[in-house]
Design an enzyme around this catalytic site. Structure first.
Site, PDB file in Angstrom:
ATOM      1  N   LYS A  81       0.802  -1.232   0.000  1.00 56.15           N
ATOM      2  CA  LYS A  81       0.000   0.000   0.000  1.00 56.15           C
ATOM      3  C   LYS A  81       0.833   1.281   0.000  1.00 56.15           C
ATOM      4  O   LYS A  81       0.424   2.295  -0.546  1.00 56.15           O
ATOM      5  CB  LYS A  81      -0.907   0.020   1.234  1.00 56.15           C
ATOM      6  CG  LYS A  81      -1.985  -1.026   1.207  1.00 56.15           C
ATOM      7  CD  LYS A  81      -3.233  -0.501   0.537  1.00 56.15           C
ATOM      8  CE  LYS A  81      -4.340  -1.546   0.552  1.00 56.15           C
ATOM      9  NZ  LYS A  81      -5.333  -1.312  -0.483  1.00 56.15           N
TER      10      LYS A  81
ATOM     11  N   GLU B 190     -10.434   7.311   3.264  1.00 54.33           N
ATOM     12  CA  GLU B 190     -11.340   6.512   4.077  1.00 54.33           C
ATOM     13  C   GLU B 190     -10.662   5.173   4.323  1.00 54.33           C
ATOM     14  O   GLU B 190      -9.773   4.781   3.573  1.00 54.33           O
ATOM     15  CB  GLU B 190     -12.675   6.318   3.371  1.00 54.33           C
ATOM     16  CG  GLU B 190     -12.752   5.145   2.412  1.00 54.33           C
ATOM     17  CD  GLU B 190     -11.910   5.321   1.160  1.00 54.33           C
ATOM     18  OE1 GLU B 190     -11.694   6.483   0.763  1.00 54.33           O
ATOM     19  OE2 GLU B 190     -11.454   4.304   0.609  1.00 54.33           O
TER      20      GLU B 190
ATOM     21  N   SER C  39       1.983  -9.763  -0.774  1.00 50.21           N
ATOM     22  CA  SER C  39       1.644  -8.342  -0.667  1.00 50.21           C
ATOM     23  C   SER C  39       1.718  -7.756   0.728  1.00 50.21           C
ATOM     24  O   SER C  39       1.855  -6.551   0.883  1.00 50.21           O
ATOM     25  CB  SER C  39       0.246  -8.113  -1.227  1.00 50.21           C
ATOM     26  OG  SER C  39      -0.658  -8.971  -0.578  1.00 50.21           O
TER      27      SER C  39
END
Lengths: 561, 466
Positions: A167, A189, A456
């Site tokens: 991310k 958000e 990931s």
């Protein structure tokens, strides 16, 4: 639909430069898989359509379709931000300006050396790139067949990045872009809090004001991540409207953005949302695929044969796939979350089970009911718990370029345990879905095939979830006889939440002075629902299987909260 | 041929410390004068000369591998162990000396560090932290530049894995199928469990009951990684003793994996050697970034593995200031601290001579720190030596200062440091004003703070955060 003239020229320049980096076999060969039938037999229910497609847009889409099976001719996206028929900008007018501004900025920064150098520097020293391409020796051994043959498994270690997942690649780049645009306020958000933490992290790094919208219910469940974000200096705003979860938080964030669009940048965490977000987020994550190509060349002097990644919104998968879309001999596999099972209705397998519709400003596959209302998705991993999917994934699926499969919660948990034990790396539950698919995939692969799996994220955040499964003594799979009895309909099976069990734990302790084990509390909790349905004087025998001394600590922790 | 390889791998050789180092004693900032009466507690064997039957395997070519051939750094270190362990330690020492020059091992190890651990870790210029200190400086805009050595990005979340992985590889080479370890905060336990999982070794981790309660998620991580976690009444000290007891019982098949630079020779040398990759990378990266050496190195000291890992490479560069930070807990006067070097005396504990926290009878005192990894009543013998020779300075930071530093770095840089690391960061507050403009400070950011979030919440952080 606002478009800028630079858009198409940017695409051409990019594909031209990428053409130099590798040779491509032009005829499209489909050696390993058959494309899925492109005409889905049932009708597409298009929900919440805000803008109707002008005919010339459809013509554009047709042209892409006509480019047919040669991915090098595909426009991903075309000048309208569409991938085939997917994508687009289904947004209120007030946001159009901000989106076009963003698009222009993105295109100009893509060729801006200063920006690229600064970004590369931060990725190296702050994020800790490049992340290794690790040969998983014991996992490979595990999947070796009896005759000693089997594929070779490599993990792309995105879990070693700062904050523990891929991310951050995108968050850093978008924050830098916001700084360039002169915007000092960042909103985002978050559902489980991972994206919120990544955003708060980069805002701290660049000294930007940061506001995170989060459902009030999620805030309670994810108190640790809320604390983490506040520690990083972000303001976390609880959203109480609606179901007080992610989708209400998203609506609230968009409302904020519409109001403060001049000063504010909205950091989107996935390859979803209106154009240019899917393209932008993809390009910021594309570093994963680029590194993989280079490292593969160093390690074995070739390309990977199969790429595997999990798909929620699809950012990590797109980051890995993007670089290889044009290399048609590389198989690409996305793995979705099947939750309790595809037929249970409790899953997040958008591409497998969804229909085409519009959500969060883009057209894509969605989980929706017959009225076009969004169905609440379910997955054990919060990151895959998304009712939509990136438009480019929908496109790749329809074109038959990538394959998509799904994996249940139970299989993912098994993989979580397996990889922890075999490799000493605890994967995130999201990643575990991709890892679980290896069970089915590996037996079908030829000897020596090189599989690159996008690792990931790390699983530290999921250890608590695992505790629930381990401590409560509930096993990840039930005995075969139970499966049989359920099948035959002889025994009824119900489920009880942690909360209900804890309530029963308290109730029985108080009423009867017997502290039940938390396992037993599940049976006791079901009485709440069962008793009202029973006739007067029916005799119920409940197996009081264990006492709760061992669980007092656990229970107190939860009850106090 | 092989000797040149050693030089490449090991970098700068470290000979016995020349006497001229004593001239640097005046740089001690917070250290107490060394207490003159050295009590030796729990002496199991007195050694002055070399052991009988001692095999100086290849040591002649590498005299710099140790303080001396007996594992001593000045008067510190040594092998104060029961006889039964001697042959075992000797085998270990031979193997260790061998692998240092073994090409095969080095290739395997380097590849594992790169692909599994994720080295090299960046040397990150903390721009906003630097700016923060410049802004509060009296003379405007002056201040040193602060760099962080990002060990928090290693697999497992701290520098511990560097050593655990290397030793697990040695264990496998020695033919041991089982590894035992003791852990305090659980970081070393997790690192060991991960390394053992990777190398398919059986793993048993001993942990104190109080620590198990505090660090439940680390315990579960270890279990997930396939390790057996055994609880021991007490804390880390008791767990260590129990682990060693377990090891002595099954010497043939079992390997004891120490996590830090304490214990009998060769464990301090070995751990230092495997952690020294931190310093080597720092030197190379500093060269690239500004074409010189760092001016000041800062690291936290519990027993000292991350500090030595960074310092070792630079010990011979006398223009590089070395600063170690100990945990002062609730304050040095409170009796609740782990500031071994600041107020401890010399004694013998866990097999080697070093500074210790002990009472008048030579009994070990219970240490305290908010950073669980710093809670150790001893300190590595080489660290003791560096203090006594005056080559390194040691100072202390309290729990409260550490928490403040942790919050500061989180807000300014978006990096949540471990509470152990926060002690090193806390000293910047005092250190920075004394440094010249543009001096380069490298802080070893030894671990990430995710494990400490619960502690921070419990410690009554400002209510605005919760």
């Amino acid at each position: 639909m606002a478009t800028s003239g630079t858009a198409s020229s940017f695409r051409t320049s990019v594909s031209a430069s990428s053409r130099l980096t590798h040779l491509r076999s032009s005829p499209f060969k489909v050696p390993n898989f058959t494309p899925l039938p492109s005409s889905r037999s049932h009708s597409f229910s298009v929900s919440c359509t805000i803008a109707k497609d002008p005919t010339f847009l459809m013509a554009e889409a047709e042209k892409t379709k006509a480019a047919g099976s040669d991915p090098t001719l595909w426009k991903r996206p075309d000048s309208f931000g569409r991938f085939g028929k997917f994508g687009g900008k289904y947004v209120p007018e007030t946001l159009m300006h901000a989106l076009s501004e963003l698009e222009t900025a993105f295109y100009s920064l893509a060729t801006d050396d200063d920006f690229q150098r600064e970004l590369a520097g931060i990725l190296k020293d702050y994020v800790g790139r490049e992340s290794p391409l690790y040969f998983a020796e014991r996992l490979t051994e595990h999947y070796r067949r009896e005759n000693g043959e089997g594929p070779l498994i490599y993990l792309k270690r995105e879990d070693l990045n700062h904050t523990g997942a891929h991310k951050i690649n995108n968050a850093v780049a978008q924050a830098l872009l916001a700084k360039r645009l002169g915007k000092k306020r960042i909103i985002a958000e978050t559902g489980a809090g991972q994206h919120g933490v990544a955003t708060a992290t980069v805002c701290a790094r660049f000294g930007l004001q940061c506001i995170i919208y989060m459902g009030a219910q999620d805030m309670e469940r994810q108190a640790l991540n809320v604390f983490r974000m506040r520690l990083l200096g972000a303001e976390v705003r609880g959203v109480h409207s609606g179901t007080a979860t992610l989708k209400d938080a998203t609506s609230e964030a968009i409302r904020d953005w519409v109001t403060n669009v001049e000063t504010t940048h909205y950091i989107l965490g996935s390859v979803a949302g209106p154009h240019p977000y899917p393209m932008m987020v993809r390009d910021f994550h594309a570093v994963i695929g680029k590194e993989t190509r280079r490292q593969a060349m160093e390690k074995w002097g070739g390309k990977p044969d199969v790429l595997v990644a999990c798909v929620g919104g699809g950012s990590n998968a797109m980051g890995l796939f993007h670089e290889f879309v044009d290399d048609t001999e590389v198989r690409m596999i996305g793995v979705e979350a099947a939750g309790f099972g595809l037929d249970s209705g409790k899953h997040a397998a958008t591409l497998t089970k969804g229909d085409v519709g519009v959500l969060h400003g883009a057209m894509s596959y969605l989980l929706q009911d017959d009225d076009g209302q969004i169905i609440e998705p379910h997955s054990i991993s919060a990151g895959l718990d998304y009712p939509g999917v990136g438009p480019e994934h929908s496109f790749l699926k329809d074109m038959g370029r990538a394959e998509y499969y799904s994996v249940t919660d139970e299989e993912a948990l098994e993989a979580f345990k397996r990889v922890s034990r075999l490799e000493g790396i605890i994967p995130a539950l999201e990643t575990s879905h991709a890892l679980a698919h290896l069970e089915k995939l590996c037996p079908t692969l030829p000897d020596g095939a090189r599989v690159v799996l996008n690792f990931s994220g790390r699983g530290d955040k999921d250890v608590q979830t695992a505790i629930k499964y381990l401590e409560l003594g509930l096993h990840w799979s039930t005995g075969p006889e139970h499966s049989f009895l359920k099948e035959m309909g002889r025994v009824e099976y119900y489920s009880v939440t942690d909360e209900e069990a804890l309530e029963a734990f308290k109730r029985v302790s108080r009423l009867e002075g017997i502290i039940p084990a938390l396992e037993t509390s599940h049976a006791l909790a079901h009485l709440e629902k069962l008793c009202p349905t029973l006739p007067d004087g029916a005799r119920v025998v409940l197996n009081f299987s264990g006492r709760g001394d061992k669980d007092v600590q656990t229970a107190i922790k939860y009850l106090e909260v | 041929m092989s000797s040149t390889k050693i030089f490449q791998v090991r970098g700068q050789p470290l000979p016995r410390f020349p006497v001229r180092n004593h001239r640097m004693i005046n740089t001690v900032v917070c250290g107490f004068p060394i207490i003159s009466h050295h009590r030796v507690s729990n002496v199991l064997s007195r050694t002055s000369g070399p052991f009988l039957g001692y095999v100086p395997a290849r040591t002649d070519e590498n005299p710099f591998l140790r303080g001396d051939s007996n594992g001593r750094f000045g008067k510190f270190g040594g092998k104060f162990v029961p006889e039964t362990l001697m042959s075992c330690l000797r085998d270990l020492e031979d193997e260790f000396n061998f692998v240092l020059s073994d090409h095969e091992f080095q290739v395997e190890f380097t590849a594992a560090l790169r692909d599994y651990v994720g080295r090299e870790t960046p040397l990150y210029f903390a721009e906003r932290l630097t700016q923060h200190y410049k802004n509060i400086a009296r003379t405007t805009g002056d201040g040193p530049e602060i760099y962080l050595k990002r060990e928090d990005l290693c697999h497992g979340g701290s520098h511990k894995i560097n050593n655990a992985l290397a030793q697990a590889m040695i264990a496998r080479r020695l033919g041991c199928s089982r590894v035992v370890a003791a852990t305090g905060s659980g970081q070393h336990g997790v690192a060991t469990a991960a390394a053992c999982a990777k190398l398919s070794l059986e793993c048993t981790v001993f942990m104190g009951t109080t620590d198990i309660e505090k660090q439940s998620s680390n315990v579960l991580s270890m279990k997930l990684l396939g390790a057996q976690v055994k609880s021991v009444q007490g804390t880390f000290q008791d767990a260590s003793s129990e682990a060693i007891r377990n090891w002595v019982g099954k010497l043939e098949t079992t390997y004891y994996l120490p996590g830090t630079v304490v214990g009998p020779h060769p464990s301090p040398v070995m751990v230092r050697e495997f952690q020294s990759v931190i310093g080597k990378e720092t030197r190379r990266q500093a060269k690239q970034l500004w074409g010189g050496k760092p001016d000041v190195l800062v690291a936290c000291v519990g027993s000292g593995s991350n500090a030595l890992g960074l310092f070792h490479e630079f010990v011979r560069d006398e223009d590089v200031r070395l600063v170690g930070v100990e945990a002062a807990g609730l304050g040095l006067d409170s009796g609740k601290h782990s500031a071994t070097l600041a107020v401890g005396d010399v004694g013998v504990y866990h097999g080697s001579m070093s500074y210790l926290l002990q009472d008048d009878q030579g009994q070990i005192l219970r240490p305290h720190s908010i950073g669980v990894g710093l809670e150790y009543p001893g300190v590595g013998p080489e660290i003791s030596f560096l203090k006594e020779s005056g080559r390194a300075e040691f100072c202390t930071a309290t729990d409260q200062e550490a928490i403040q530093a942790c919050m500061l770095l989180s807000r300014l840089e978006g990096i949540i440091p471990a509470l152990e690391t926060s002690h090193a960061l806390a000293i910047l507050e005092k250190l920075v004003p004394t440094l010249r403009d543009g001096a380069k400070v490298v802080v070893n950011c030894s671990g990430r703070g995710d494990k400490d979030i619960n502690t921070l919440i419990q410690r009554g952080m400002p209510s605005s955060l919760c």
